[in-house]
Motif scaffolding. Sequence first.
Motif, PDB file in Angstrom:
ATOM      1  N   GLY A 183       0.777  -1.231   0.000  1.00  0.00           N
ATOM      2  CA  GLY A 183       0.000   0.000   0.000  1.00  0.00           C
ATOM      3  C   GLY A 183       0.811   1.284   0.000  1.00  0.00           C
ATOM      4  O   GLY A 183       0.249   2.370   0.109  1.00  0.00           O
ATOM      5  N   PHE A 184       2.140   1.174  -0.149  1.00  0.00           N
ATOM      6  CA  PHE A 184       2.966   2.383  -0.162  1.00  0.00           C
ATOM      7  C   PHE A 184       3.013   2.982  -1.564  1.00  0.00           C
ATOM      8  O   PHE A 184       2.976   2.260  -2.558  1.00  0.00           O
ATOM      9  CB  PHE A 184       4.393   2.063   0.301  1.00  0.00           C
ATOM     10  N   ASN A 185       3.129   4.308  -1.638  1.00  0.00           N
ATOM     11  CA  ASN A 185       3.226   5.018  -2.916  1.00  0.00           C
ATOM     12  C   ASN A 185       4.674   5.066  -3.386  1.00  0.00           C
ATOM     13  O   ASN A 185       5.290   6.128  -3.386  1.00  0.00           O
ATOM     14  CB  ASN A 185       2.724   6.454  -2.764  1.00  0.00           C
ATOM     15  N   VAL A 186       5.212   3.923  -3.763  1.00  0.00           N
ATOM     16  CA  VAL A 186       6.629   3.852  -4.112  1.00  0.00           C
ATOM     17  C   VAL A 186       6.798   3.946  -5.615  1.00  0.00           C
ATOM     18  O   VAL A 186       6.120   3.248  -6.372  1.00  0.00           O
ATOM     19  CB  VAL A 186       7.231   2.535  -3.581  1.00  0.00           C
ATOM     20  N   GLU A 187       7.705   4.825  -6.036  1.00  0.00           N
ATOM     21  CA  GLU A 187       7.957   4.993  -7.453  1.00  0.00           C
ATOM     22  C   GLU A 187       9.069   4.048  -7.916  1.00  0.00           C
ATOM     23  O   GLU A 187       9.068   3.579  -9.043  1.00  0.00           O
ATOM     24  CB  GLU A 187       8.334   6.454  -7.723  1.00  0.00           C
ATOM     25  N   GLY A 188      10.022   3.764  -7.034  1.00  0.00           N
ATOM     26  CA  GLY A 188      11.103   2.850  -7.387  1.00  0.00           C
ATOM     27  C   GLY A 188      12.026   2.633  -6.210  1.00  0.00           C
ATOM     28  O   GLY A 188      12.069   3.436  -5.279  1.00  0.00           O
ATOM     29  N   VAL A 189      12.768   1.520  -6.244  1.00  0.00           N
ATOM     30  CA  VAL A 189      13.748   1.206  -5.201  1.00  0.00           C
ATOM     31  C   VAL A 189      15.033   0.757  -5.874  1.00  0.00           C
ATOM     32  O   VAL A 189      14.998  -0.027  -6.825  1.00  0.00           O
ATOM     33  CB  VAL A 189      13.241   0.071  -4.264  1.00  0.00           C
ATOM     34  N   ARG A 190      16.157   1.303  -5.388  1.00  0.00           N
ATOM     35  CA  ARG A 190      17.465   0.813  -5.836  1.00  0.00           C
ATOM     36  C   ARG A 190      18.142   0.211  -4.610  1.00  0.00           C
ATOM     37  O   ARG A 190      18.204   0.831  -3.545  1.00  0.00           O
ATOM     38  CB  ARG A 190      18.329   1.960  -6.364  1.00  0.00           C
ATOM     39  N   SER A 191      18.643  -1.006  -4.768  1.00  0.00           N
ATOM     40  CA  SER A 191      19.285  -1.673  -3.633  1.00  0.00           C
ATOM     41  C   SER A 191      20.795  -1.496  -3.708  1.00  0.00           C
ATOM     42  O   SER A 191      21.357  -1.262  -4.774  1.00  0.00           O
ATOM     43  CB  SER A 191      18.923  -3.153  -3.625  1.00  0.00           C
ATOM     44  N   GLY A 192      21.438  -1.593  -2.570  1.00  0.00           N
ATOM     45  CA  GLY A 192      22.886  -1.456  -2.530  1.00  0.00           C
ATOM     46  C   GLY A 192      23.430  -2.058  -1.263  1.00  0.00           C
ATOM     47  O   GLY A 192      22.713  -2.736  -0.521  1.00  0.00           O
TER      48      GLY A 192
ATOM     49  N   ASP B  75       6.108   8.956  -3.155  1.00  0.00           N
ATOM     50  CA  ASP B  75       5.258  10.140  -3.197  1.00  0.00           C
ATOM     51  C   ASP B  75       4.577  10.304  -1.847  1.00  0.00           C
ATOM     52  O   ASP B  75       4.144   9.325  -1.237  1.00  0.00           O
ATOM     53  CB  ASP B  75       4.189   9.996  -4.290  1.00  0.00           C
ATOM     54  N   ALA B  76       4.496  11.542  -1.390  1.00  0.00           N
ATOM     55  CA  ALA B  76       3.824  11.827  -0.129  1.00  0.00           C
ATOM     56  C   ALA B  76       3.353  13.270  -0.153  1.00  0.00           C
ATOM     57  O   ALA B  76       3.804  14.071  -0.975  1.00  0.00           O
ATOM     58  CB  ALA B  76       4.762  11.598   1.047  1.00  0.00           C
TER      59      ALA B  76
END
Lengths: 92, 92
Positions: A35-44, B52-53
Motif C-alpha cells: 500500500g505504499f506510494n513507491v515509485e522505485g527502489v534501488r538496492s545497494g 510520493d507523499a
Amino acid sequence: MTGGRRFLAKVYVSLKPTVNDPEGNTIAGALGALGFNVEGVRSGRFFQVTLDAADGPGAEKQVAEMCSRLLANPVIETYTFEVAEVQTNRLS
Amino acid sequence: MTGGRRFLAKVYVSLKPTVNDPEGNTIAGALGALGFNVEGVRSGRFFQVTLDAADGPGAEKQVAEMCSRLLANPVIETYTFEVAEVQTNRLS
C-alpha cells in the motif's frame, strides 16, 4: 605501518543507474502491494569499516583504495564514503 | 491516495552490534590480506526509495513503516534513514 589513530568509514555502494536491479524491483513491488506510494527502489550495500591510519587524509586514501580493489565492482557499481575519527580511551 | 510531492529516502540497514556478521568478518580478513590496517568490518544494506507523499513528515512516517514492515528484520537489524524532497520538472 600501524597508524596511531582510529577511524570509522561508512561506505555506500550502489548499482549504476543504467544497471538493472532485480532486487530493488522486487522490493518496490512488495512495498506497492503493502500500500505504499513507491515509485522505485534501488538496492545497494553498506559497510562500516574500522581502520587505523596516521591522519584523516591517509584514512580517506585507504578507504578509496579498499572500495576500488574489493568493496565495489567498478564495472557496475559506484561508491561514496565518509570517514570520521573514533575517540578511543587509550592512555596516551 | 497519491501524494503530490516526490521524496528520495536513503535507508541504511545494519546488523545489531551483538549479532555475528560472517560477511563482514570475511571482508575484514580479505582487506587485511591486501595490506590494509583494518580493525573490523560490519556489513549492511542500503536502499534508495523514491516515494510520493503529501509532505516531509508524511514521507518520513511512510519510510519508517516500510523499514519495520519489510526492509529490516527488527530481531537482528537496526535501521536509519534520511528523506529529502526531489525537485521534479512537472508543469504546475
